[in-house]
Design an enzyme around this catalytic site. Structure first.
Site, PDB file in Angstrom:
ATOM      1  N   GLU A   3      44.293  41.842  27.088  1.00 54.16           N
ATOM      2  CA  GLU A   3      45.584  41.957  26.189  1.00 54.16           C
ATOM      3  C   GLU A   3      45.666  41.009  25.061  1.00 54.16           C
ATOM      4  OE1 GLU A   3      49.110  41.168  28.920  1.00 54.16           O
ATOM      5  OE2 GLU A   3      49.061  43.118  29.272  1.00 54.16           O
TER       6      GLU A   3
ATOM      7  N   GLU B  19      46.658  49.198  33.185  1.00 54.39           N
ATOM      8  CA  GLU B  19      47.501  48.584  33.885  1.00 54.39           C
ATOM      9  C   GLU B  19      48.904  49.058  33.625  1.00 54.39           C
ATOM     10  OE1 GLU B  19      48.395  44.292  33.233  1.00 54.39           O
ATOM     11  OE2 GLU B  19      46.442  43.775  33.091  1.00 54.39           O
TER      12      GLU B  19
HETATM   13  C1  BGP Z   1      49.793  41.658  32.041  1.00 54.92           C
HETATM   14  C2  BGP Z   1      48.483  40.944  32.391  1.00 54.92           C
HETATM   15  C3  BGP Z   1      48.355  40.862  34.024  1.00 54.92           C
HETATM   16  C4  BGP Z   1      49.580  40.989  34.745  1.00 54.92           C
HETATM   17  C5  BGP Z   1      50.601  42.047  34.252  1.00 54.92           C
HETATM   18  C6  BGP Z   1      52.081  41.713  34.877  1.00 54.92           C
HETATM   19  O1  BGP Z   1      50.261  41.278  31.203  1.00 54.92           O
HETATM   20  O2  BGP Z   1      47.416  41.425  32.134  1.00 54.92           O
HETATM   21  O3  BGP Z   1      47.671  39.560  34.369  1.00 54.92           O
HETATM   22  O4  BGP Z   1      50.155  39.709  35.457  1.00 54.92           O
HETATM   23  O5  BGP Z   1      50.961  41.675  33.011  1.00 54.92           O
HETATM   24  O6  BGP Z   1      52.949  40.809  34.449  1.00 54.92           O
HETATM   25  P1  BGP Z   1      53.459  39.758  35.389  1.00 54.92           P
HETATM   26  O7  BGP Z   1      52.572  39.281  36.469  1.00 54.92           O
HETATM   27  O8  BGP Z   1      54.080  38.582  34.762  1.00 54.92           O
HETATM   28  O9  BGP Z   1      54.707  40.547  36.089  1.00 54.92           O
END
Ligand code: BGP
Length: 488
Positions: A200, A386
């Site tokens: 990201e 993701e």
């Molecule tokens: C993305 C990241 C992850 C993950 C996901 C969900 O931005 O790459 O590391 O955590 O988001 O976010 P969160 O865990 O805050 O719900």
């Protein structure tokens, strides 16, 4: 064949990140990492980095704030730091990978903790125990026919590199990163085809993620430039050492809509979109776009670019474009300047969409839109690395976890992805769901924001047996993969 059939060979899997999943923070010779100072938080209580202030007293900043003059990151015994134990993949990796294999996964995305390989980042030789750990993880994946998809650097770094050099604000990091990559390629190169140089890139900021002490656009874009150069150097080296290897980098991709059809809103949305795509534009097209001038002028950024940097970016762009997709955002001209480069924070409420309990609008069609938009723009294979639903899961009286809301969220997104592939002919090579086994939330540091097909018995303060329990969605996902989407 059903309407939502996925192509043969489509990569189905899950994604995780070391400091949210792995734990074992003081085992196996791992060095301290920049995320180890971040406390737990909640949706309305920001996570904090604990500090020793210049006068020796204790202080904190949140992950988006500049450190006070002379302050250093410091851990305290009475604070809770989720990365230290996370959900202990370090000791559960065999069990976890077996569960992923049972669902039929043929790809598993995980990140390597840089300070497990080079504890400070500045050593001449790597930490063998760290190398062995990931070697075992890779072998375990391959045993089940699962391709490892490795994120080389997921929002963290050896703390020493942050503390000593101001992280990615320094060009020193480029050399340290390339040395680290060489070690990974030497040790895992014959077993790993898919790599992501960074996570990201449009959502990085602050000490924990990129090691910088100051939060200004100047530091942010300068650090980015160093990461662009480092990524291209890694691609050059990777292609040389591992013929056939494929390199991507990951972007936080929220689809964006104008709040109204007022021309000002539509144009603000267009500008915001470009600002968020800027990072992929540089890395996938291999050059800084024309509109970067406007961004830099508006934000007072004066980039230091060394001779040879731009040629390197042009010569070694990404092989594929990968992104996370959780939600969409609505943009109005009225608040345009307060939005972050990722284009998520500061967006308007979209009256047509429902939101998750954490306020993220649920928008499956936005995924089809993103896939089309990214392919139109880059003409490179796409990989959704993701996507998922963070929700509160409860163990029912029957001892099971019934999560129909997760099945619905995923099914709707899978249908949208299938439409992009089958109807729009977008070449999407795979999908890794965040996160197949419950782990610690990045944004809030909570455990109760759960994404998994597998429940982990642990609470927000790290208490629990760490036992893994399959949720209802586990069997459903198994069926999706076995039928190639036939049950959608
Ligand atoms: C993305 C990241 C992850 C993950 C996901 C969900 O931005 O790459 O590391 O955590 O988001 O976010 P969160 O865990 O805050 O719900």
């Amino acid at each position: 064949m059903t309407q939502y059939q996925f192509p043969k060979g489509f990569l189905w899997g899950g994604a995780t990140a070391d400091f949210q999943y792995e734990g074992g923070f003081n085992e196996g010779g791992r060095g301290t990492c920049s995320q180890d100072f971040v406390t737990e938080g909640s949706v309305d209580r920001k996570r904090q980095i604990t500090l020793k202030l210049a006068d020796g007293s204790r202080g904190t900043v949140n992950c988006l704030e500049t450190f006070p003059e002379g302050a250093e990151a410091q851990m305290y015994e009475d604070a809770y730091y989720p990365s230290h134990q996370a959900v202990d993949f370090y000791h559960h990796y065999r069990e976890d990978i077996a569960l992923l294999a049972e669902m039929g996964f043929n790809v598993f995305r995980f990140s390597i903790c840089w300070s497990r390989i080079y504890p400070t980042g500045d050593e001449e030789t790597p930490n063998q125990e760290g190398i062995d750990f990931y070697s075992n993880v890779i072998d375990e994946c391959l045993k089940y026919g699962m391709e490892p998809l490795i994120t080389i650097c997921h929002d963290e770094m050896p703390d020493h590199l942050a503390r000593t050099y101001d992280g990615w604000n320094s060009r020193h990091l480029i050399d340290a990163y390339v040395k680290y990559c060489r070690t990974l390629f030497e040790n895992y190169g014959t077993r790993v085809r898919y790599w992501l140089t960074f996570n990201e890139l449009n959502a990085i900021h602050g000490y924990a993620k990129i090691g910088v002490h100051t939060m200004t656009p100047q530091v942010y874009y300068q650090a980015q430039h160093h990461m662009f150069v480092a990524s291209s150097k890694a691609i050059a080296l990777g292609h040389e050492m591992m013929p056939g290897s494929m390199f991507g980098a990951m972007y936080a991709m929220s689809e964006m809509y104008p709040a109204t059809c007022r021309s000002e809103d539509v144009f603000a949305c267009y500008r915001q979109r470009r600002e968020s795509l800027f990072f992929i534009d540089v890395m996938a097209r291999g050059k800084y776009p024309n509109y970067a001038h406007e961004i830099f002028a508006r934000k007072g950024v004066n980039l230091k670019i060394e001779e040879g940097d731009l040629q390197l970016l042009e010569k070694y762009p990404l092989d594929y474009v990968s992104f996370s997709y959780y939600r969409s955002t609505t943009v109005t001209a009225d608040h345009f300047t307060t939005m972050d480069p990722m284009g998520i924070m500061g967006g308007e409420q979209n009256p047509y969409l429902e939101s998750t309990p954490w306020g993220w609008p649920i928008d499956p069609l936005g995924l089809r839109y993103c896939l089309n938009e990214l392919y139109d723009r880059y003409q490179k294979p796409l990989f959704v690395v993701e996507n998922g639903l963070g929700a509160v899961d409860e163990i029912s009286e029957d001892g099971k976890i019934h999560d129909p809301y997760r099945v619905k969220y995923l099914a709707d997104h899978f249908r949208a992805m299938a439409d992009a592939i089958n109807i729009d002919h977008v070449p999407c090579i795979g999908y890794t769901m965040w996160a197949p086994i419950d782990l610690v939330s990045l944004q809030t540091g909570e455990m109760k924001k759960r994404y998994g097909f597998v429940y982990v018995d642990m609470d927000d303060r790290g208490n629990g047996t760490l036992k893994r329990i399959k949720k209802d969605s586990f069997e459903w996902m198994k069926e999706v993969i076995a039928t190639g989407g036939g049950n959608l």
